[in-house]
Design a protein around this motif. Sequence first.
Motif, PDB file in Angstrom:
ATOM      1  N   ILE A 186      14.924  28.914   5.115  1.00  0.00           N
ATOM      2  CA  ILE A 186      13.645  28.274   5.413  1.00  0.00           C
ATOM      3  C   ILE A 186      13.097  27.481   4.236  1.00  0.00           C
ATOM      4  O   ILE A 186      12.224  26.661   4.405  1.00  0.00           O
ATOM      5  N   HIS A 187      13.586  27.739   3.032  1.00  0.00           N
ATOM      6  CA  HIS A 187      13.029  27.041   1.878  1.00  0.00           C
ATOM      7  C   HIS A 187      13.816  25.799   1.488  1.00  0.00           C
ATOM      8  O   HIS A 187      13.280  24.908   0.843  1.00  0.00           O
ATOM      9  N   ALA A 188      15.094  25.756   1.832  1.00  0.00           N
ATOM     10  CA  ALA A 188      15.900  24.610   1.423  1.00  0.00           C
ATOM     11  C   ALA A 188      17.185  24.558   2.240  1.00  0.00           C
ATOM     12  O   ALA A 188      17.697  25.591   2.668  1.00  0.00           O
ATOM     13  N   SER A 189      17.706  23.347   2.417  1.00  0.00           N
ATOM     14  CA  SER A 189      18.971  23.203   3.139  1.00  0.00           C
ATOM     15  C   SER A 189      20.138  23.429   2.174  1.00  0.00           C
ATOM     16  O   SER A 189      19.982  23.343   0.953  1.00  0.00           O
TER      17      SER A 189
ATOM     18  N   ALA B 252      22.758  21.499   1.814  1.00  0.00           N
ATOM     19  CA  ALA B 252      23.122  20.240   1.153  1.00  0.00           C
ATOM     20  C   ALA B 252      22.194  19.981  -0.036  1.00  0.00           C
ATOM     21  O   ALA B 252      22.628  19.543  -1.107  1.00  0.00           O
ATOM     22  N   TYR B 253      20.914  20.254   0.184  1.00  0.00           N
ATOM     23  CA  TYR B 253      19.951  20.067  -0.909  1.00  0.00           C
ATOM     24  C   TYR B 253      20.286  20.979  -2.079  1.00  0.00           C
ATOM     25  O   TYR B 253      20.284  20.567  -3.238  1.00  0.00           O
TER      26      TYR B 253
END
Lengths: 760, 158, 285
Positions: free
Chosen positions: C261-264, C266-267
């Motif tokens: 929920i905080h980051a993907s 890929a990111y």
Amino acid sequence: MKNTFIGTSMERREDLRFLRGKGIYVDDLAPSNLLYAVIMRSNIAHGRLKSIDASAALKIPGVHSVITAKDMPGGPPIIPMRLQPLPEFKPFEQLVIADDKVRYVGEPLAMVLAESVAIGEDALEVIALEIEDLPAVPDWRAAEKNESLLFEPAGSNRALTFEARKGDADAAFKNAPYVRREQLRTGRHFGLTLEPRGVMAEWDAASGHLTVSGAAKVPFFNRRILAKQIGLPEEAITMIENDVGGGYGARGEFYPEDFLIPFAARHVNRPVKWIEDRRENLIAMNHARESEADIEIACERDGTIIGLRGFVHTDMGAYMRTNGAVGARNIPQFMGGPYRVPHVKIDSLLWMTNKTPVGTYRGPGRYEGSFYIERLLDMVAHDLGIDRVELRRRNLITSAEQPYEIATVQPTDARDQYDSGDYEQALDRCLKEFGWNDKAKLQGKLIDGRYHGLAVCCFVEGGAAGPKESARLEINSDGTISVFMGSSAVGQGVETVFAQIAADALEVPVDRISHVHHGSTTTVSDGYGAYHSRSVVMGGSALLDAATKFQAAIKDAAAKRLGCNASEVRLGEDKVFGPGGKSLLLAELAGLTVEGAFLNKKHTYSYGTHAAHITVDAKLGQVQIVDYMVVQDVGRAINPMTLRGQIIGSLVQGLGGAMLEHLQYDEQGQFLTGTLADYLLPTAGDFPNLRCIVTEDHPSPINPLGAKGAGEGGIVAAGGVMANAVANALQSFGVQPRQLPLTPTYIWELVQAGQRQAAE
Amino acid sequence: MAVQFEVNGKPVSVEVEPRLTLADCLRHHLRLTGTHVGCEHGVCGACTVIVNGDAVRSCLMLAVQAEGAKVTTVEGLSNDADLTPLQKSFRKHHALQCGFCTPGMITTAHALLSEEPDCDADRVREVLSGNICRCTGYIGIVEAVLDARSAYKKAPAP
Amino acid sequence: MKMPAFEYACPETLAEAVALLASHDGEAKPIAGGQSLLPMMAFRVAQPTLLVDLRKLAELRGIRISSDGVRLGALVRWRDIQDDARLATAHPLLADAIKHVAHYQVRNRGTVGGSMAHADPASEMPGVAVTCDAEIAVRGKSGTRTIKAADFFLGALTTALAPDEIITEVRLPAWPANRRHGFQEFARRRGDFAMSGVALFYDLDAGGKAANAHVGVIGVGDHPKRLAAVEAVVNGQTVDEATIAKAVAAASAAVEPPDDIHASAAYRKALTGTLVERALRSAAA
């Protein structure tokens, strides 16, 4: 009426107890023989409730009883709509406890009464639930398919469509030289209060009287609901407002527990207290904001707005509850904000989903609408090659156009007009104080690894909802005066502000106002509470009315004592003077009390401008605020210091929604943000460098104080400003944010997409 | 089990279950309700008290772990006669609205200023980032803490 | 959110503590600062039947610095590390990393041993331990043993500790004078768990080239780990723009972070590269 205290930044009376830890919040109450209620909530988003077996729980020492829908004679009552009580919403209203279907994670299924909260929670672990899973409806796109219905008899997951109309949008769009269509989204936020909700109920069987503590926001209205549900006359119920740890629109609406706890107290004939814990707060308190707009704007080549047309899809969660329709109605009605929009045709579709039901959260609908129009305006400016400030200036409603009629919304026939103001004046003041011209050269510049961006957005904020508010004044035995208000306190400082108004109205030193009582149903005959930034305008105006009548009553009473005509009586601070040197101590009239009221159907519209200077680290997707300025014209500020507190406080809530906060679910309707490490609130480290200026250039013509509701202006434009500033900073990548919150991942993805596009 | 410690300079003896947090012990057993509970999982900071000189989250400490400790709550940092300089500064800068986070802000700021009376705005923001305020937007709180620094600076030697 | 019931003991000796842990069929847990364990218990995710409070065990306290390196007693708090001025030279990577741990109040109670035993994938201390080839000294009913950091973390919230074992000390090898380091992490808000974090060091040889590179990451897998591919890129090279660019690419390629929920994912991959870049830059500066 003197003007000694109104307009001064008096330090707050409330602070004296809060700073010492001596506020009394509902969880601080501890009557003897108290039982603690703990609520068993559904962990399934959508299902059919087959059975609840509490036999193991009842064997735990200290567990008193377990209450379910079956314990309620005639079945559990429904929670009615408070605002927009349309027949269309009837099929979608919520029972206070599930008896057949469950429709969201967090829906109450059973209530344990125990000798401690810990024991109650032990009991929850051994209550056996049988719920037959049904396909979950996780968002409006799934709802629209109507494959899985939340309410089978309704035949659709769409509760209603609000239609906002003005002019003839279809004709206007046909001839428009420029049209742009966009899909834009806002996240799911809520008015999380730091003090979770709480209810304590005490039943006096001998007198048949129910006392409910923990009331907030609209206690008189909630008493009417509860009386009907529980089968008591209203007079048999007293709602007590204790100190309240934050409201923001969310606290104080009628929730399931507002029935369950009083019911339990009467059922077991013992005092019962329920304090929401944070885990349940995140799934039990009203959610808000989640919407998606498919919207077109039409303009002349010079940027003059011709019209807005399109659809807004609002995610209502699982039930239509109390004020849940307000945001969905406001988005299309207020999307034009402070701008002249001659033609509007926007449909707002209310979709039922398997999530926590929605209600209002500070600036309901206006926050979303502002994000939509402000994003569109920056895109229009870019497309047409017009300066962003100039585009706004060109479209702001002028003071000559006031009062300005905005779109009407059906089926509620909601008509509204802005009351007064010079919006361009606020824009210019903001640009000047912010230093726009000096900062303008930084736009899009990369300095020390960070891109600089600016944005400016204008807003209106509605306030002063009617129909009525009441205020009462009473002489105390020591000759001081007590104020009793139908308004409610949610932390905004009403005790101080009403003392200022009362002192000026009675022309006495503010210390003569010994107490300001508020919120409880014992204060006045008919109170309306705190919502829609109404306390100062409605409560304050009622107080003026009460003061006038109070002075007359004192003169009458004194005249009788002094043996003269009322017209010969002169009022002093603590004495009343008659002819011939005769006088009377005010204390001798102790107990004299008079109630006043203010009735009003019109709304106030305070207004202003936000401007922001941010930097973005494009690799991290990280945004920092360098400077942020809000200028808001409030007509008349009773206490400029507390008013600035409202602006900055609501601004940071808006920035939370813009950058951090988002209540997330998965495809099965399971809740993913169940802790405060997952639902990210702004902290002291996040948003420094915020400034605001309060102006009083245009008093409201519709109330005697000239004041305008001003508790929500800081939040309204925050989403649009931040998104536009990010677009401005990252213009070299062609970045155009289309959703909130602006998470690092999202900003980074936009940069990546921009780089890919540039490479192609 | 029995636990003895000192609260605001007074010895207390309480019979508690091991699972009772210090926060609940202070609030419900000792009736010191100035310490507020906002999340019970160590995020919001409303329950901050000072234990042996250190600001700690009283929801993340068991009452039984306080055995022998010196605990100070907001009540211990207050007197009826007058507001303290820190409290006055909070009032002057409108650093509170609903008052629910305030006790945790006062205890945290007091611990910080007692140790670091020269802290700058960045340090104040860093330290207070463990305390959530939903009303004020923090601007007034940071100003109030900075403005109260002078009251914590040791008087220069005569 | 009240904790489930449990028994509580506060032993005077380590032997007693180990015996207590061993007596509860794996259902007992040691508690030091409790800053990770008590929230888990508040959510009833962890339900130990006995808590063994370590606070009276003086031998678990103290930071000892010698030519062998830095020994952190299990009860050393973040606060103690921050306050120990010797660490700025004795172990600057540790000192830099610990600045990012949680918040003021938590740093007053949270401990080295507690963080290691809790094993959150994004925690700084486990990341430093793995990066620096630390050894973890533990005591159990069958005596003492040391576990290499690389073997200690088995998964999210999972370690090689047996139920009766208590961490007594974390030993960080000595920090030579020619060592360069960098620590970078990025979280949504100050004090939050990082979406990715990088701890690294290398030793400058006489010719100004990097040797003995250690590059560790947190928050991008189920436990902290070293990135051998990045270390290989750095070793034997001058840490210049070309080397950094290769290291960034190697780092992004080497991690397989989760979506959450905080980051993907890929990111997080790209972020890890960015943080390696910045950590190397600060090391070389």
